[in-house]
Write a protein that holds these residues in place. Structure first.
Motif, short mmCIF file in Angstrom:
data_model
loop_
_atom_site.label_atom_id
_atom_site.label_comp_id
_atom_site.label_asym_id
_atom_site.label_seq_id
_atom_site.Cartn_x
_atom_site.Cartn_y
_atom_site.Cartn_z
N PHE A 1 17.36 4.10 -8.17
CA PHE A 1 16.17 4.11 -9.01
C PHE A 1 15.79 2.70 -9.48
CE2 PHE A 1 17.89 8.48 -10.59
CZ PHE A 1 17.63 9.04 -9.34
N GLY A 2 16.00 1.70 -8.64
CA GLY A 2 15.55 0.35 -8.99
C GLY A 2 16.28 -0.18 -10.21
N LEU A 3 15.49 -0.67 -11.18
CA LEU A 3 16.12 -1.28 -12.36
C LEU A 3 16.76 -0.24 -13.27
CD1 LEU A 3 13.75 -4.15 -13.50
CD2 LEU A 3 15.43 -4.08 -11.66
N MET A 4 16.50 1.01 -13.01
CA MET A 4 17.01 2.07 -13.89
C MET A 4 18.54 2.12 -13.86
SD MET A 4 15.07 4.33 -15.45
CE MET A 4 13.93 5.33 -14.53
N ARG A 5 19.11 2.07 -12.70
CA ARG A 5 20.57 2.02 -12.58
C ARG A 5 20.95 0.97 -11.54
NH1 ARG A 5 24.42 4.56 -14.74
NH2 ARG A 5 23.11 6.22 -15.50
N GLY A 6 20.92 -0.25 -11.98
CA GLY A 6 21.28 -1.35 -11.09
C GLY A 6 22.77 -1.62 -11.18
N LYS B 1 0.82 -1.21 0.00
CA LYS B 1 0.00 0.00 0.00
C LYS B 1 0.85 1.25 0.00
CE LYS B 1 -4.30 -1.75 1.71
NZ LYS B 1 -3.84 -3.16 1.91
N GLU B 2 1.97 1.19 0.69
CA GLU B 2 2.80 2.39 0.88
C GLU B 2 4.01 2.35 -0.05
OE1 GLU B 2 1.92 4.75 2.97
OE2 GLU B 2 0.19 3.59 3.67
N ASN B 3 4.51 3.53 -0.37
CA ASN B 3 5.76 3.59 -1.12
C ASN B 3 6.92 3.19 -0.21
OD1 ASN B 3 4.89 4.40 -3.62
ND2 ASN B 3 4.87 6.56 -3.04
N PRO B 4 7.80 2.33 -0.68
CA PRO B 4 8.97 2.00 0.13
C PRO B 4 9.84 3.24 0.32
CG PRO B 4 8.95 0.79 -1.96
CD PRO B 4 7.78 1.70 -1.98
N ALA B 5 10.43 3.35 1.51
CA ALA B 5 11.13 4.58 1.87
C ALA B 5 12.31 4.89 0.96
CB ALA B 5 11.62 4.47 3.31
N ASP B 6 12.99 3.86 0.47
CA ASP B 6 14.20 4.15 -0.30
C ASP B 6 13.96 4.30 -1.80
OD1 ASP B 6 13.57 1.54 -0.74
OD2 ASP B 6 15.64 0.82 -0.68
N ALA B 7 12.71 4.31 -2.22
CA ALA B 7 12.44 4.44 -3.66
C ALA B 7 12.17 5.89 -4.01
CB ALA B 7 11.26 3.56 -4.05
N GLU B 8 13.09 6.50 -4.80
CA GLU B 8 12.96 7.93 -5.08
C GLU B 8 12.15 8.24 -6.32
OE1 GLU B 8 16.95 9.86 -4.99
OE2 GLU B 8 17.51 7.91 -4.15
N VAL B 9 12.23 7.36 -7.32
CA VAL B 9 11.51 7.68 -8.56
C VAL B 9 10.29 6.79 -8.71
CG1 VAL B 9 13.56 8.55 -9.76
CG2 VAL B 9 12.95 6.13 -9.96
N VAL B 10 9.37 7.27 -9.53
CA VAL B 10 8.06 6.63 -9.57
C VAL B 10 8.13 5.19 -10.09
CG1 VAL B 10 7.30 7.46 -11.84
CG2 VAL B 10 5.64 7.20 -10.01
N SER B 11 8.99 4.93 -11.06
CA SER B 11 9.05 3.55 -11.58
C SER B 11 9.53 2.60 -10.50
CB SER B 11 9.96 3.47 -12.81
OG SER B 11 11.27 3.87 -12.48
N HIS B 12 10.51 3.05 -9.73
CA HIS B 12 11.03 2.22 -8.65
C HIS B 12 9.93 1.98 -7.60
CE1 HIS B 12 14.40 1.63 -5.41
NE2 HIS B 12 13.78 0.53 -5.71
#
Ligand code: ATP
Ligand code: MG
Length: 571
Positions: free
Chosen positions: A147-152, A12-23
């Motif tokens: 940014f998750g898969l954006m810059r892994g 339900k909530e955004n994870p704290a360490d995710a800065e961008v929307v895709s992540h």
């Protein structure tokens, strides 16, 4: 797939360490799970979308005549030493030793391995051209994975490598890939731009990047409003134009500028427009200090100065290096009396009576003039292009957009074949270096970019070609027999018709199910509820537009299948 038996853990909530929307959305929709910084598990729902991008890429690569192979992640150091990159690549290359203390690295890209494959089998011009590609996991120990898969750090890439006997052939191979890339991103249903990219200082090489347009993109794309020209900010050409100011030359004056840190501070204290101030920036080009002059309202473009100097490594000088080269502290450098070579952006040559640093703490000079007070080694285009600059091709205006680099094609020339002795015998029996190109697409980054481009406050909005499922059938109340039966029938009919369907058969409140439906963003959402069924109707919502329409129960499967097909065809 039945939701009740599927593995789709939504949050339900955004994870704290995710800065961008895709992540945020990929975490919330149970697509990925972080294992370590920049290292993820692809969960079932995420993997489906990854596989779709891979499939499109694979089909278009095959169609363009490239041939699939698979190379290892573990690369022996010897190959990287041969190319010279073992020393050059730096910390992004993750190195390790095996039990025999032999050096290895995790492949961040595969020029070395593929060149080794080709040189060991290709002897004659008759075996060329060839283009080999793989879809494989890479490892790059990025400084700031984010940014998750954006810059892994670990990520899936499609990388292709072309091998040709001559320059013309190499250009043709490049052109085939360029077209294949356009087909790929069109087929993914993404808005993208192909842009001219910086290819460094290697002679005869060129390069394009493919940018998915998204307001949140890390890269600035410069495009002409009147013609097709697009380039990334590193490359976008700034036309040299202007007239030398006719202002009478004033005398040089020293001004105390205590505590001035920015151009804005200096501009205020000297009472000069930022356009009348010239910044003197010290850079180290292969460890040699060089001064670069840039107008106060402009930004230095490091790629341009690096290419101009033909440097392999270029960095901004640190405070000690600045003190050594100028005699003054950071923020107070100026061109007068400098012993290092001075390069200046073209815009500087049109200025009179400029303000510059005094190479002394808290001192600036004004009324400074080119030629009279200092000399420039060379003028060149050294700044970043800006909105409103003129296009070099048609004179139109530049505008800025933001994008995410998802693909990169590069004509390499003989850089690797020369270093690694990949040669072929021509018709006269003479040995020549093979001419190479390399072509990459970030698979996971493409999925993430698709979400950056297509989402709203409620969740993701998949373009049909990348959607993990094409249709969601929401069985509103599984305890109602009529509802259950109608939803099951539709589910089976859609499966029979080859539609990828997720049946939400969970015993949950309708509100929660609608929320999840919006979050996971499947393009067509069908609601099977008691009220509609009484009229023999089902409601279908287009996730992208929010438009709702009613479908007659008996033809619903066929009509949905048609909508899926036409969306895939881009109709
Ligand atoms: P960037 O400038 O973003 O670091 P790059 O120039 O290093 O990218 P290439 O070496 O050209 O990237 O790699 C080809 C493609 O691989 C890129 O266009 C991008 O889509 C993808 N890619 C590169 N680095 C990453 C990463 N750390 N995470 C996910 N995808 C990546
Ligand atoms: Mg990189």
């Amino acid at each position: 797939m039945r939701y009740s038996q599927y593995f789709l853990p939504t949050l339900k909530e955004n994870p704290a360490d995710a800065e961008v929307v895709s992540h945020q959305l990929m975490m919330r929709a149970g697509m990925i799970r972080k294992v370590a910084a920049g290292v993820y598990s692809y969960l079932p729902f995420g993997l489906r979308s990854i596989r779709k991008v891979e499939q499109i890429v694979r089909e278009e690569m095959n169609r363009a005549g490239a041939i699939e192979l698979l190379m290892p992640m573990a690369n022996p150091a010897e190959l990287w030493q041969e190319s010279g990159r073992w020393d050059y690549y730096g910390k992004e290359l993750l190195r390790f030793k095996d039990r025999h203390q032999r050096d290895f690295c995790m492949g961040p890209t595969h020029e070395e391995v593929v060149t080794d494959v080709v040189r060991s089998f290709v002897k004659s011009y008759r075996q060329l051209p060839v283009n080999l590609y793989q879809i494989q996991t890479k490892f790059r120990d990025e400084v700031r994975p984010r940014f998750g898969l954006m810059r892994g750090r670990e990520f899936i890439m499609k990388d292709a490598y072309s091998f040709d006997t001559n320059d013309e052939g190499a250009n043709e191979s490049y052109e085939k890939m360029r077209q294949a890339y356009c087909h790929i991103f069109e087929r993914c249903g993404l808005k993208y731009r192909m842009v001219e990219a910086d290819s460094g200082a290697i002679g005869g090489s060129f390069s394009h990047e493919f940018m998915v347009l998204a307001a949140t993109g890390e890269d600035v794309v410069i495009s002409c409003e009147s013609c097709e020209y697009s380039a990334n900010i590193e490359k976008a050409v700034v036309v040299d134009q202007g007239e030398v100011s006719q202002e009478p030359m004033r005398e040089v004056e020293r001004v105390v500028t205590e505590g001035a840190h920015t151009v804005a501070d200096v501009s205020l204290m000297l009472n000069l427009d930022p356009q009348q101030i010239v910044k003197t920036m010290l850079v180290m080009a292969d460890d040699q200090p060089v001064a670069v002059l840039i107008r106060g309202d402009h930004e230095l473009n490091e790629a341009k100065i690096k290419n101009l100097l033909g440097a392999s490594v270029l960095e901004l000088a640190n405070p000690e290096q600045i003190a050594e080269a100028t005699g003054g502290p950071v923020g107070f450098s100026g061109p007068l009396g400098l012993k290092v070579p001075i390069y200046a952006d073209n815009a500087v040559k049109y200025l009179r009576n400029i303000g510059v640093g005094g190479n002394e703490k808290d001192i600036h000079l004004e009324g400074v003039n080119l030629e009279r007070d200092f000399q420039v080694t060379q003028f060149a285009d050294l700044r970043n292009a800006m909105e409103g600059d003129r296009c070099p091709h048609c004179g139109g205006q530049y505008s800025n957009t933001r994008g995410i680099e998802v693909g990169h094609i590069f004509k390499l020339g003989t850089k690797y074949s020369e270093a690694m002795k990949a040669t072929f015998l021509d018709a006269d029996g003479k040995a020549n270096d093979i001419i190479m190109g390399c072509y990459g697409i970030g698979i996971g980054r493409t999925v993430a970019a698709s979400i950056e481009q297509n989402h709203d406050d409620d969740g993701m909005i998949w373009p049909m070609p990348l959607a993990p499922f094409q249709v969601l059938v929401n069985m509103l109340n599984p305890k109602d027999d009529a509802v259950r039966e109608a939803a099951e029938n539709l589910y089976r009919a859609l499966l029979d018709a080859g539609v990828e369907v997720l049946l939400d058969d969970r015993d949950e409140r309708p509100g929660a199910k609608f929320k999840d439906a919006d979050l996971i963003g499947i393009p067509l959402n069908v609601t099977v509820g008691a009220r509609g069924l009484k009229e023999g109707q089902l409601e279908v919502k287009d996730r992208a537009t929010g438009e709702k329409s009613m479908l007659p129960l008996e033809s619903a499967a066929t009509m949905l299948q048609e909508r899926v097909t036409s969306a895939l065809a881009g109709v």
